[in-house]
Design a protein around this motif. Sequence first.
Motif, mmCIF file in Angstrom:
data_model
loop_
_atom_site.group_PDB
_atom_site.id
_atom_site.type_symbol
_atom_site.label_atom_id
_atom_site.label_comp_id
_atom_site.label_asym_id
_atom_site.label_seq_id
_atom_site.Cartn_x
_atom_site.Cartn_y
_atom_site.Cartn_z
ATOM 1 N N ARG A 3 -0.629 -5.175 -5.756
ATOM 2 C CA ARG A 3 -1.741 -4.254 -5.552
ATOM 3 C C ARG A 3 -2.882 -4.536 -6.532
ATOM 4 O O ARG A 3 -2.661 -5.024 -7.635
ATOM 5 N N LYS A 4 -4.083 -4.199 -6.114
ATOM 6 C CA LYS A 4 -5.263 -4.380 -6.956
ATOM 7 C C LYS A 4 -5.160 -3.556 -8.235
ATOM 8 O O LYS A 4 -4.656 -2.432 -8.234
ATOM 9 N N GLY A 5 -5.644 -4.116 -9.325
ATOM 10 C CA GLY A 5 -5.803 -3.368 -10.567
ATOM 11 C C GLY A 5 -4.592 -3.341 -11.477
ATOM 12 O O GLY A 5 -4.670 -2.774 -12.572
ATOM 13 N N GLN A 35 0.247 -8.378 -13.338
ATOM 14 C CA GLN A 35 -0.238 -9.692 -12.907
ATOM 15 C C GLN A 35 -0.125 -10.711 -14.044
ATOM 16 O O GLN A 35 0.350 -11.838 -13.846
ATOM 17 N N THR A 55 -3.291 -5.195 -13.687
ATOM 18 C CA THR A 55 -3.603 -6.396 -14.456
ATOM 19 C C THR A 55 -2.483 -6.805 -15.416
ATOM 20 O O THR A 55 -2.262 -7.996 -15.639
ATOM 21 N N GLN A 72 -7.787 -11.441 -0.836
ATOM 22 C CA GLN A 72 -8.188 -11.177 -2.213
ATOM 23 C C GLN A 72 -9.167 -10.009 -2.328
ATOM 24 O O GLN A 72 -9.353 -9.471 -3.413
ATOM 25 N N LYS A 73 -9.775 -9.612 -1.214
ATOM 26 C CA LYS A 73 -10.661 -8.444 -1.234
ATOM 27 C C LYS A 73 -9.873 -7.164 -1.461
ATOM 28 O O LYS A 73 -10.382 -6.211 -2.046
ATOM 29 N N LYS A 74 -8.618 -7.146 -1.022
ATOM 30 C CA LYS A 74 -7.812 -5.928 -1.080
ATOM 31 C C LYS A 74 -6.649 -6.005 -2.062
ATOM 32 O O LYS A 74 -6.179 -4.987 -2.557
ATOM 33 N N TYR A 75 -6.193 -7.232 -2.343
ATOM 34 C CA TYR A 75 -5.012 -7.403 -3.191
ATOM 35 C C TYR A 75 -5.279 -8.423 -4.288
ATOM 36 O O TYR A 75 -6.227 -9.200 -4.221
ATOM 37 N N ASP A 76 -4.415 -8.406 -5.290
ATOM 38 C CA ASP A 76 -4.446 -9.434 -6.334
ATOM 39 C C ASP A 76 -3.289 -10.403 -6.119
ATOM 40 O O ASP A 76 -2.287 -10.060 -5.486
ATOM 41 N N ASP A 125 0.823 -1.206 0.000
ATOM 42 C CA ASP A 125 0.000 0.000 0.000
ATOM 43 C C ASP A 125 0.860 1.260 0.000
ATOM 44 O O ASP A 125 0.516 2.265 -0.617
#
Length: 258
Positions: A221-223, A228, A225, A109-113, A91
């Motif tokens: 971090r989320k998003g 990832q 892609t 998984q709610k906060k991270y990928d 973060d």
Amino acid sequence: MKWLNTIVAAAALTQLVSAGIAHAGANLDEIKSAGVLKIGTEGTYAPFTFHDTSGALVGFDVEIGRAVAAKLGVTAEFLEGKWDGLIAGLDAKRYDVVINQVGITEERQKKYDFSEPYIASKAVLIVKADNNDIKSFADLNGKTAAQSLSSNFGKLAQQSGAELVGTDGFDQSIQLVLTGRADATINDSLSFLDFKKHKPEAPVKIAAEQADADHSGIILRKGETELQAAINKALSDIKADGTYDAISQKYFGADVSK
């Protein structure tokens, strides 16, 4: 005026979408531009990430991180931190990913990928090599099991009907089994493989294992892609070219991806 407002709104929406797409791939572009993948890790968690006698950072996850970075065409840079704040460092953007046997859970998984899983661990039932009475978890009924009393493994042993002998962790549990002060221990398959890698002559064996495995992945971090997807491809590539198996055999003497 209505037509003008509609056109302006549509243009603004297009800009937002375009910005979002650009942002999604921004971190991967920045990593490649800098030539460095920054990786958060503990450095105190053998055999995954630890310091050898020379002080060098080594371990299964360290080598996986370097191999993944190489597939991305960059160099791995490891930043060490305590477990309690390790994931939170994502973060704060201290690093791009964390590679530290991080379990893939619904809560995280709610906060991270996560990447695709690259480690699988199972609960295994460990007994002395000459023990032919215990062949399943059900056979623990009426037997003694050396366990950390508050652990999930201890709860599983208790549910199987075992009388628990309290220990401080894997090392003590395995010693109680070896000395005959406990009939068995339920523990993590990776801990057992690591133990046998260092002490192959130790007269203990796996009598049974749970069918379901817990999986770990590279967390980011989320998003992000594109990053990832690039990491997933890198993991797939190092499995295909034998790099993953070589690292896995080095540290565990087995393939720990499944």
